[in-house]
Design a protein around this motif. Sequence first.
Motif, mmCIF file in Angstrom:
data_model
loop_
_atom_site.group_PDB
_atom_site.id
_atom_site.type_symbol
_atom_site.label_atom_id
_atom_site.label_comp_id
_atom_site.label_asym_id
_atom_site.label_seq_id
_atom_site.Cartn_x
_atom_site.Cartn_y
_atom_site.Cartn_z
ATOM 1 N N LYS A 14 0.826 -1.224 0.000
ATOM 2 C CA LYS A 14 0.000 0.000 0.000
ATOM 3 C C LYS A 14 0.860 1.273 0.000
ATOM 4 C CE LYS A 14 -4.259 1.742 1.725
ATOM 5 N NZ LYS A 14 -5.302 1.461 0.867
ATOM 6 N N GLY A 15 0.620 2.112 -0.999
ATOM 7 C CA GLY A 15 1.318 3.402 -1.082
ATOM 8 C C GLY A 15 2.772 3.291 -1.525
ATOM 9 N N LYS A 16 3.182 2.080 -1.946
ATOM 10 C CA LYS A 16 4.594 1.887 -2.324
ATOM 11 C C LYS A 16 4.725 1.638 -3.824
ATOM 12 C CE LYS A 16 6.058 1.451 2.061
ATOM 13 N NZ LYS A 16 5.541 0.289 2.780
ATOM 14 N N ASN A 17 5.916 1.905 -4.316
ATOM 15 C CA ASN A 17 6.217 1.564 -5.702
ATOM 16 C C ASN A 17 6.230 0.027 -5.821
ATOM 17 O OD1 ASN A 17 8.320 0.687 -7.851
ATOM 18 N ND2 ASN A 17 7.647 2.743 -8.445
ATOM 19 N N ILE A 18 5.416 -0.488 -6.740
ATOM 20 C CA ILE A 18 5.225 -1.947 -6.772
ATOM 21 C C ILE A 18 6.512 -2.669 -7.174
ATOM 22 C CG2 ILE A 18 3.929 -3.836 -7.859
ATOM 23 C CD1 ILE A 18 1.541 -1.919 -8.059
ATOM 24 N N LYS A 19 7.160 -2.165 -8.204
ATOM 25 C CA LYS A 19 8.379 -2.849 -8.677
ATOM 26 C C LYS A 19 9.434 -2.918 -7.578
ATOM 27 C CE LYS A 19 8.673 -1.924 -13.563
ATOM 28 N NZ LYS A 19 9.345 -1.160 -14.571
ATOM 29 N N ASP A 20 9.567 -1.820 -6.829
ATOM 30 C CA ASP A 20 10.612 -1.774 -5.790
ATOM 31 C C ASP A 20 10.272 -2.649 -4.587
ATOM 32 O OD1 ASP A 20 11.731 0.087 -7.413
ATOM 33 O OD2 ASP A 20 11.207 1.838 -6.180
ATOM 34 N N THR A 21 8.978 -2.850 -4.369
ATOM 35 C CA THR A 21 8.544 -3.471 -3.107
ATOM 36 C C THR A 21 8.097 -4.922 -3.260
ATOM 37 O OG1 THR A 21 7.518 -1.303 -2.785
ATOM 38 C CG2 THR A 21 7.166 -2.888 -1.046
ATOM 39 N N ILE A 22 7.838 -5.355 -4.511
ATOM 40 C CA ILE A 22 7.138 -6.622 -4.693
ATOM 41 C C ILE A 22 7.833 -7.806 -4.015
ATOM 42 C CG2 ILE A 22 8.159 -7.059 -6.992
ATOM 43 C CD1 ILE A 22 4.607 -7.989 -5.838
ATOM 44 N N LYS A 23 9.158 -7.850 -4.057
ATOM 45 C CA LYS A 23 9.839 -9.027 -3.482
ATOM 46 C C LYS A 23 9.629 -9.102 -1.962
ATOM 47 C CE LYS A 23 13.298 -10.224 -6.901
ATOM 48 N NZ LYS A 23 12.426 -11.297 -7.432
ATOM 49 N N THR A 24 9.798 -7.981 -1.285
ATOM 50 C CA THR A 24 9.592 -8.014 0.180
ATOM 51 C C THR A 24 8.119 -8.202 0.511
ATOM 52 O OG1 THR A 24 9.860 -5.628 -0.012
ATOM 53 C CG2 THR A 24 11.506 -6.774 1.304
ATOM 54 N N ALA A 25 7.231 -7.639 -0.322
ATOM 55 C CA ALA A 25 5.792 -7.793 -0.051
ATOM 56 C C ALA A 25 5.386 -9.264 -0.191
ATOM 57 C CB ALA A 25 4.988 -6.915 -1.005
ATOM 58 N N ALA A 26 5.813 -9.918 -1.276
ATOM 59 C CA ALA A 26 5.447 -11.328 -1.486
ATOM 60 C C ALA A 26 6.019 -12.197 -0.363
ATOM 61 C CB ALA A 26 5.950 -11.801 -2.855
ATOM 62 N N ALA A 27 7.190 -11.839 0.121
ATOM 63 C CA ALA A 27 7.831 -12.631 1.186
ATOM 64 C C ALA A 27 7.057 -12.551 2.506
ATOM 65 C CB ALA A 27 9.271 -12.166 1.389
ATOM 66 N N GLN A 28 6.163 -11.571 2.632
ATOM 67 C CA GLN A 28 5.372 -11.449 3.864
ATOM 68 C C GLN A 28 4.492 -12.676 4.101
ATOM 69 O OE1 GLN A 28 5.622 -9.039 6.251
ATOM 70 N NE2 GLN A 28 7.382 -8.582 4.956
ATOM 71 N N ILE A 29 4.206 -13.412 3.030
ATOM 72 C CA ILE A 29 3.346 -14.592 3.188
ATOM 73 C C ILE A 29 4.006 -15.595 4.148
ATOM 74 C CG2 ILE A 29 4.170 -16.043 1.247
ATOM 75 C CD1 ILE A 29 0.488 -15.312 2.129
ATOM 76 N N ARG A 30 5.330 -15.539 4.236
ATOM 77 C CA ARG A 30 6.061 -16.445 5.144
ATOM 78 C C ARG A 30 5.715 -16.177 6.610
ATOM 79 N NH1 ARG A 30 9.776 -19.501 2.977
ATOM 80 N NH2 ARG A 30 10.206 -19.168 0.781
#
Length: 332
Positions: free
Chosen positions: A286-302
């Motif tokens: 939310k509110g972040k650049n998707i390309k820059d954040t996607i890897k850390t965001a997807a890793a949140q599922i862990r």
Amino acid sequence: MRGFELYDAGTVKEAVDLLQKHGSRTVKVLGGGSDLVGGVMKDWVQGKGMPLPEVLIDLTTIKDLATIKLDGGSTTIGAVVTLQEIVDNDELKKRLPLLTQAAESVASPLIRNFGTLGGNVNQRPRCWFFRGEDFNCYKKGGDFCYAVTGDNRYHAIIGGELCYIVHPSDTSVALLALNAKAKIAGVGGDRDVAFDNYFIGPREDVLRENVLKPNEFMTHVEIPNPASGTKFGWTKLKDRQVYDFALISVAAAFTVDGGTWKDGRVTLGGVAPVPYRAKVVEDALKGKNIKDTIKTAAAQIRTVARPMSVNAYKVDLAQGLIERTIMEALGN
Ligand SMILES: Cc1cc2nc3c(=O)[nH]c(=O)nc-3n(C[C@H](O)[C@H](O)[C@H](O)COP(=O)(O)OP(=O)(O)OC[C@H]3O[C@@H](n4cnc5c(N)ncnc54)[C@H](O)[C@@H]3O)c2cc1C
Ligand code: SF4
């Protein structure tokens, strides 16, 4: 297969009256019958908490439930619309391509031709112990979960307690991402329930997968029109490349401003006893650049995953597919 009484309802009211009339017996509503008759009843999937139905009420004879209506603010799909009718509707494809893709990924052309939306959303789980005659597990009213000590490679990695099924419905994952609601009719009257609250986990009631009472059924699904410019993504990973249930599926529906995530939903199938909304991923984007954040965001599922003895591979798959689905939707 055991015998049963079959009633054709002509209207929603007739179906409700039939539910009331036969309320003291084991009654189920019927869509295409691909799971209830061709699976559960044929294979004698039963237990003390799950008796085989004595009475079936066919909903496919109710014309009002067989239409797709697209109006200015929302789309309403009747519960007996078949999955193939959803796939073939060009207006729907333009408005809600995510639902079209999810419906198209279900089973085989034969099953999509007679399997209904209501039946797909409300189908029973596929856990192989649940489907096996010899296993009287919690979900059938027994006192054990065989997946805990047995082969749990296809079971839940999130939210399993007592029972570790994964919800089997592909369309439900897409509908949750689209913020749909279920319209319900029943002996106690009509009500609407958002998909956010429609599915329930084993802790709430191990014998059911949704809020429907035995004397209620789903009449329609209503989906609000997505904001203009909404990006959609759908990925379903299967073990076999012929028809199969999802190992993991991911649905995404989100809006962007430049490359920044404004608002949206990320939902997963194949991971939990309910279609799962990955709020941890949404919050990280939310509110972040998707390309820059996607890897850390997807890793949140862990951070929310609790895999069982042999299904930790699903955590890696979920993380990878979340990233891939969102980036593809973004057009990268
Ligand atoms: C070989 C095979 C492969 C499959 N693969 C997939 C897959 O990849 N993805 C996937 O999502 N599904 C899959 N399915 C499940 C299939 O999609 C469902 O069987 C089908 O969608 C159910 O639709 P139906 O109308 O035949 O349901 P039915 O068999 O008629 O009903 C299923 C259940 O839903 C209840 N029900 C039906 N309509 C309503 C309603 N309106 N309100 C409340 N309860 C209702 C019934 O009482 C019953 O318990 C597969 C099934 C088979 C047999
Ligand atoms: S996961 Fe659920 S359905 Fe499967 S054996 Fe355990 S209790 Fe039964």
